[in-house]
Design a protein around this motif. Structure first.
Motif, PDB file in Angstrom:
ATOM      1  N   VAL A  30       0.840  -1.208   0.000  1.00  0.00           N
ATOM      2  CA  VAL A  30       0.000   0.000   0.000  1.00  0.00           C
ATOM      3  C   VAL A  30       0.869   1.250   0.000  1.00  0.00           C
ATOM      4  N   GLN A  31       1.915   1.253   0.836  1.00  0.00           N
ATOM      5  CA  GLN A  31       2.813   2.404   0.874  1.00  0.00           C
ATOM      6  C   GLN A  31       3.524   2.584  -0.461  1.00  0.00           C
ATOM      7  N   SER A  32       3.967   1.469  -1.050  1.00  0.00           N
ATOM      8  CA  SER A  32       4.631   1.559  -2.352  1.00  0.00           C
ATOM      9  C   SER A  32       3.670   2.065  -3.417  1.00  0.00           C
ATOM     10  N   ARG A  33       2.420   1.588  -3.381  1.00  0.00           N
ATOM     11  CA  ARG A  33       1.439   2.031  -4.369  1.00  0.00           C
ATOM     12  C   ARG A  33       1.162   3.528  -4.222  1.00  0.00           C
ATOM     13  N   ARG A  34       1.001   3.984  -2.976  1.00  0.00           N
ATOM     14  CA  ARG A  34       0.751   5.413  -2.765  1.00  0.00           C
ATOM     15  C   ARG A  34       1.936   6.239  -3.235  1.00  0.00           C
ATOM     16  N   ARG A  35       3.145   5.777  -2.933  1.00  0.00           N
ATOM     17  CA  ARG A  35       4.324   6.512  -3.357  1.00  0.00           C
ATOM     18  C   ARG A  35       4.415   6.562  -4.881  1.00  0.00           C
ATOM     19  N   ILE A  36       4.113   5.425  -5.523  1.00  0.00           N
ATOM     20  CA  ILE A  36       4.157   5.387  -6.985  1.00  0.00           C
ATOM     21  C   ILE A  36       3.085   6.295  -7.580  1.00  0.00           C
ATOM     22  N   MET A  37       1.891   6.317  -6.959  1.00  0.00           N
ATOM     23  CA  MET A  37       0.822   7.179  -7.464  1.00  0.00           C
ATOM     24  C   MET A  37       1.200   8.649  -7.321  1.00  0.00           C
ATOM     25  N   ARG A  38       1.814   9.010  -6.165  1.00  0.00           N
ATOM     26  CA  ARG A  38       2.247  10.398  -5.992  1.00  0.00           C
ATOM     27  C   ARG A  38       3.325  10.756  -7.012  1.00  0.00           C
ATOM     28  N   GLU A  39       4.282   9.860  -7.210  1.00  0.00           N
ATOM     29  CA  GLU A  39       5.338  10.128  -8.177  1.00  0.00           C
ATOM     30  C   GLU A  39       4.767  10.207  -9.588  1.00  0.00           C
ATOM     31  N   ASN A  40       3.789   9.345  -9.897  1.00  0.00           N
ATOM     32  CA  ASN A  40       3.185   9.371 -11.227  1.00  0.00           C
ATOM     33  C   ASN A  40       2.449  10.683 -11.471  1.00  0.00           C
ATOM     34  N   THR A  41       1.692  11.135 -10.452  1.00  0.00           N
ATOM     35  CA  THR A  41       0.995  12.422 -10.585  1.00  0.00           C
ATOM     36  C   THR A  41       1.980  13.572 -10.746  1.00  0.00           C
ATOM     37  N   GLN A  42       3.075  13.519  -9.958  1.00  0.00           N
ATOM     38  CA  GLN A  42       4.093  14.565 -10.049  1.00  0.00           C
ATOM     39  C   GLN A  42       4.730  14.576 -11.432  1.00  0.00           C
ATOM     40  N   LEU A  43       5.042  13.391 -11.969  1.00  0.00           N
ATOM     41  CA  LEU A  43       5.672  13.304 -13.292  1.00  0.00           C
ATOM     42  C   LEU A  43       4.721  13.794 -14.380  1.00  0.00           C
ATOM     43  N   LYS A  44       3.429  13.486 -14.244  1.00  0.00           N
ATOM     44  CA  LYS A  44       2.461  13.962 -15.233  1.00  0.00           C
ATOM     45  C   LYS A  44       2.391  15.488 -15.236  1.00  0.00           C
ATOM     46  N   GLU A  45       2.357  16.080 -14.038  1.00  0.00           N
ATOM     47  CA  GLU A  45       2.292  17.541 -13.962  1.00  0.00           C
ATOM     48  C   GLU A  45       3.576  18.168 -14.514  1.00  0.00           C
TER      49      GLU A  45
END
Length: 308
Positions: free
Chosen positions: A68-83
């Motif tokens: 769960v922590q890895s998924r949240r971190r990946i989702m945050r990084e993915n959102t950051q990379l998209k922006e």
């Protein structure tokens, strides 16, 4: 009488003495002779599955928490990379326009396209359900500095402009809407034409194009900057078809929007650096924006430093 004597119980003191003696003998035999080693190994083999089953729920819980922590971190990084990618694409559009202008040796020092523009990332949270209206709702409003008529782009090109604004949301009308038109300029010939929406996210119509036009299929149309709404130099559409029917007063020219209007999710709101209306961000947003701009500057300067 003899049966009663046979069933007489052993005293507690005697049993304790025998137990202590037996324990002493077992300890001596295990310590000196290693007699209990096979029994200990057997007991370990018997107990190990129980130990594994006892530890398994804890390990499973740890794995779930880690995932769960890895998924949240990946989702945050993915959102950051998209922006970040969206910001870079918005800058790239302006840089490409400046490169074309420099190649043509045009002295447009006062051009609006050369002015630094402030940007804010917005996310589409709703799409208008009316099939005859092409509008979307974004998660930015007056509290963020959004205003009516504000230009909106995505990573590919111009998307539309703000038609209505609330405190925390704003409604964006797309360039494909039937009521929307945008002044454009052809990249190759410089001819200025009006691109009108026809109610199809994959199609625009160019208005009042003469039969003798130098426009060609495949020409890219950029915002001309006329009208003061859209800045100059952002991609709008690519010409798909030109029909020259002499029985009609004008040639029929259709173009496809550069932006994928039916799949937009992340958008960029643009502000003039010198206008009275400016983007409003919280302190956390300001710090995050400063970090992003610093990273973008470092990324833009790195190729130059490597070349030197």
């Amino acid at each position: 009488m003899s049966s009663h004597l046979f069933l007489q119980r052993v005293s507690l003191k005697t049993r304790l003495t025998l137990a202590l003696l037996l324990a002493f003998l077992l300890i001596f035999a295990d310590h000196r002779l290693g007699a209990m080693q096979p029994i200990r190994a057997f007991l370990n083999s018997v107990v190990s599955p129980v130990q594994y089953l006892a530890v398994m729920p804890e390990q499973a819980l740890d794995n779930v928490i880690s995932q769960v922590q890895s998924r949240r971190r990946i989702m945050r990084e993915n959102t950051q990379l998209k922006e970040d990618n969206l910001l870079l694409q918005g800058q790239l559009q302006r840089f490409q326009f400046l490169v074309r202008e420099n190649d043509r040796l045009r002295e447009l020092l006062a051009s609006d396209s050369r002015e630094e523009r402030l940007r804010m990332v917005a996310e589409v949270i709703a799409v208008d359900s009316d099939p005859f209206s092409h509008q979307v709702v974004v998660n930015k409003g007056t509290r963020h500095g959004v205003y009516i008529g504000q230009p909106v782009i995505d990573a590919d090109g111009i998307v539309g402009q703000v038609a209505d604004v609330g405190v925390t949301t704003a409604r964006v009308i797309l360039i494909s809407d039937q009521s929307h038109a945008i002044p454009t300029r052809a990249e190759m010939s410089g001819i200025r034409v009006i691109a009108q929406g026809v109610g199809d996210t994959a199609l625009l119509e160019l208005m009042h194009v003469p039969h003798s036009t130098e426009l060609q299929e495949g020409d890219v149309l950029f915002s001309s900057g006329l009208g003061g709404v859209f800045p100059e130099g952002y991609p709008v559409a690519r010409i798909k078809r030109i029909t020259r029917d002499e029985s009609l007063p004008f040639a029929q020219v259709s173009a496809a929007p550069i932006a994928n209007l039916d799949r937009i999710r992340m958008l960029l709101l643009l502000w003039d650096s010198g206008s009275e209306t400016q983007p409003v961000r919280s302190e956390a947003d300001e710090r995050e924006q400063e970090l992003r701009e610093q990273e973008l500057r470092e990324q833009n300067q790195r190729p130059v430093e490597e070349q030197n």
